[in-house]
Design a protein around this motif. Structure first.
Motif, PDB file in Angstrom:
ATOM      1  N   ARG A 171     -31.127  12.903  11.511  1.00 53.28           N
ATOM      2  CA  ARG A 171     -31.536  11.661  10.861  1.00 53.28           C
ATOM      3  C   ARG A 171     -32.827  11.819  10.061  1.00 53.28           C
ATOM      4  NH1 ARG A 171     -29.777   6.300  14.150  1.00 53.28           N
ATOM      5  NH2 ARG A 171     -30.553   5.425  12.195  1.00 53.28           N
ATOM      6  N   GLY A 172     -33.836  12.405  10.669  1.00 52.24           N
ATOM      7  CA  GLY A 172     -35.105  12.559   9.973  1.00 52.24           C
ATOM      8  C   GLY A 172     -35.039  13.507   8.792  1.00 52.24           C
ATOM      9  N   PRO A 173     -34.539  14.735   8.982  1.00 57.61           N
ATOM     10  CA  PRO A 173     -34.455  15.664   7.856  1.00 57.61           C
ATOM     11  C   PRO A 173     -33.604  15.157   6.699  1.00 57.61           C
ATOM     12  CG  PRO A 173     -34.224  16.847   9.930  1.00 57.61           C
ATOM     13  CD  PRO A 173     -34.207  15.389  10.262  1.00 57.61           C
ATOM     14  N   LEU A 174     -32.503  14.484   7.005  1.00 56.60           N
ATOM     15  CA  LEU A 174     -31.657  13.969   5.926  1.00 56.60           C
ATOM     16  C   LEU A 174     -32.327  12.791   5.218  1.00 56.60           C
ATOM     17  CD1 LEU A 174     -28.028  14.207   7.381  1.00 56.60           C
ATOM     18  CD2 LEU A 174     -29.248  15.802   5.889  1.00 56.60           C
ATOM     19  N   LEU A 177     -34.762  14.385   2.855  1.00 50.30           N
ATOM     20  CA  LEU A 177     -34.056  14.982   1.725  1.00 50.30           C
ATOM     21  C   LEU A 177     -33.594  13.903   0.758  1.00 50.30           C
ATOM     22  CD1 LEU A 177     -32.679  17.374   0.283  1.00 50.30           C
ATOM     23  CD2 LEU A 177     -30.730  17.066   1.848  1.00 50.30           C
ATOM     24  N   ALA A 178     -32.994  12.847   1.280  1.00 46.63           N
ATOM     25  CA  ALA A 178     -32.512  11.767   0.428  1.00 46.63           C
ATOM     26  C   ALA A 178     -33.662  11.111  -0.322  1.00 46.63           C
ATOM     27  CB  ALA A 178     -31.769  10.731   1.273  1.00 46.63           C
ATOM     28  N   GLY A 179     -34.761  10.849   0.388  1.00 51.33           N
ATOM     29  CA  GLY A 179     -35.887  10.176  -0.235  1.00 51.33           C
ATOM     30  C   GLY A 179     -36.499  10.961  -1.383  1.00 51.33           C
ATOM     31  N   ILE A 184     -30.490   7.065  -0.507  1.00 57.39           N
ATOM     32  CA  ILE A 184     -30.673   6.460   0.800  1.00 57.39           C
ATOM     33  C   ILE A 184     -29.707   7.111   1.778  1.00 57.39           C
ATOM     34  CG2 ILE A 184     -31.436   4.246  -0.143  1.00 57.39           C
ATOM     35  CD1 ILE A 184     -28.627   3.149   0.528  1.00 57.39           C
ATOM     36  N   VAL A 185     -29.974   6.940   3.056  1.00 58.92           N
ATOM     37  CA  VAL A 185     -29.074   7.435   4.105  1.00 58.92           C
ATOM     38  C   VAL A 185     -28.418   6.247   4.787  1.00 58.92           C
ATOM     39  CG1 VAL A 185     -28.872   8.674   6.288  1.00 58.92           C
ATOM     40  CG2 VAL A 185     -30.394   9.537   4.486  1.00 58.92           C
ATOM     41  N   VAL A 191     -21.867   9.804  11.645  1.00 61.31           N
ATOM     42  CA  VAL A 191     -21.889  10.251  10.255  1.00 61.31           C
ATOM     43  C   VAL A 191     -23.145   9.698   9.586  1.00 61.31           C
ATOM     44  CG1 VAL A 191     -20.490   8.280   9.480  1.00 61.31           C
ATOM     45  CG2 VAL A 191     -20.613  10.355   8.076  1.00 61.31           C
ATOM     46  N   LEU A 192     -23.753  10.511   8.737  1.00 67.40           N
ATOM     47  CA  LEU A 192     -24.912  10.115   7.939  1.00 67.40           C
ATOM     48  C   LEU A 192     -24.564  10.364   6.481  1.00 67.40           C
ATOM     49  CD1 LEU A 192     -27.457  11.855  10.276  1.00 67.40           C
ATOM     50  CD2 LEU A 192     -27.442   9.395   9.849  1.00 67.40           C
ATOM     51  N   GLU A 193     -24.536   9.299   5.695  1.00 68.54           N
ATOM     52  CA  GLU A 193     -24.128   9.423   4.305  1.00 68.54           C
ATOM     53  C   GLU A 193     -25.329   9.280   3.381  1.00 68.54           C
ATOM     54  OE1 GLU A 193     -21.209   7.076   1.221  1.00 68.54           O
ATOM     55  OE2 GLU A 193     -20.437   7.660   3.181  1.00 68.54           O
ATOM     56  N   LEU A 194     -25.482  10.236   2.480  1.00 70.45           N
ATOM     57  CA  LEU A 194     -26.557  10.221   1.488  1.00 70.45           C
ATOM     58  C   LEU A 194     -25.957   9.747   0.176  1.00 70.45           C
ATOM     59  CD1 LEU A 194     -26.895  12.794   3.544  1.00 70.45           C
ATOM     60  CD2 LEU A 194     -28.887  13.273   2.123  1.00 70.45           C
TER      61      LEU A 194
END
Length: 294
Positions: A171-174, A177-179, A184-185, A191-194
């Motif tokens: 959650r944190g690393p993604l 990365l998204a930011g 957004i995540v 599932v974590l969607e960027l």
């Protein structure tokens, strides 16, 4: 599944607002929109998202219901053409006016034309695509896999050695990365969607309700991404539009707590849709002069 008895009572919503929403849909189906999520609502959740398919009873139920209401729409985080293919919606009897709003409403497929209208890809998604493998390797989320949706990237942990631990570790690393790339995540069930900001299922549903002029809305979903659509229905109620919120499964407590009607999963969602169609069949169909969103 046994064919529902047309006289069998429909499941009763647990809230007054939900009961009013169901009553309005049954009384004025020509003014009602039925909107549904795909994965977890029309299709069972499976370990490999590429193997997802609509429940066997879903398309027959939609085909029976769609001609009897103003409009039916599928609102999904998947690309619109993928949802159409996995759902088996193209050229299905009765679904001549089905609309699929993909990528949370950024894409649109209309059965009437069998075409998809989509925006240009976000440069942020391309940048994240180039860096994502390295982030996953550093996080050591063994078994996590990436689903490339074109306009978004989804990281699934369902097949990881420890699915929930991998989800939390990523959650944190993604998010970082998204930011960095203006994305957004969107968290979901393992599932974590960027993806690009600006669209969600609530925005998509609100725009579609305005387009159709609906006076009653049924929305069914199963995951965190459906909370925005729930919020839209709740806001529409304050404006005089009737609403029925259906939750498919109880895996997401935040959604289940706000639902008017809890169902066990896609099989029961399909049964509800088929039962609605059978009840409406007793009273006729949508008038031919009711404007459709095609």
């Amino acid at each position: 599944m046994a064919t529902p008895d047309p006289l069998r009572p429909l499941p009763a919503p647990s809230t007054e607002a939900g009961r009013d929403g169901l009553a309005a849909l049954l009384a004025r189906p020509a003014r009602a929109v039925v909107a549904l999520d795909f994965d977890g609502t029309l299709a069972d959740i499976v370990p490999d998202p590429e193997q997802s398919r609509a429940h066997a009873d879903a398309v027959p139920a939609l085909s029976a219901l769609a001609p009897r209401v103003a409009s039916v729409a599928v609102i999904t985080g998947r690309p619109a053409d993928v949802a159409v293919r996995y759902g088996g919606f193209a050229r299905a009897p009765g679904l001549d006016h089905l609309v699929v709003l993909g990528h949370y409403g950024a894409e649109r497929w209309d059965a009437a034309t069998d075409t998809v209208h989509a925006p240009e890809p976000s440069p942020g998604v391309e940048a994240v695509r180039a860096e994502l493998a390295a982030v996953l390797e550093r996080t050591a989320a063994e078994g996590a896999r990436v689903e490339d949706k074109g306009h978004a990237l989804a990281v699934h942990t369902r097949r990881a050695t420890d699915p929930q631990a991998a989800f939390e570790a990523l959650r944190g690393p993604l998010a970082d990365l998204a930011g960095r790339h203006g994305l957004i995540v969107e968290p979901g069930r393992l599932v974590l969607e960027l993806r690009p900001p600006g669209m969600d299922k609530g925005v998509a549903l609100a725009e579609y309700v305005r387009e159709t002029g609906a006076e009653a809305v049924l929305y069914a979903g199963d995951d965190l991404g459906d909370l925005a659509a729930y919020a839209t229905v709740e806001a529409l109620r304050a404006q005089g539009v009737y609403g029925l919120l259906v939750c498919s499964g109880t895996e997401v407590p935040e959604l289940a707590a706000r639902a008017d009607l809890l169902l066990s999963g896609p099989a029961e969602v399909a049964e509800l849709l088929a039962s609605l169609a059978r009840h409406l069949e007793l009273d006729g169909t949508v008038p031919a002069d009711w404007p459709r969103a095609d």
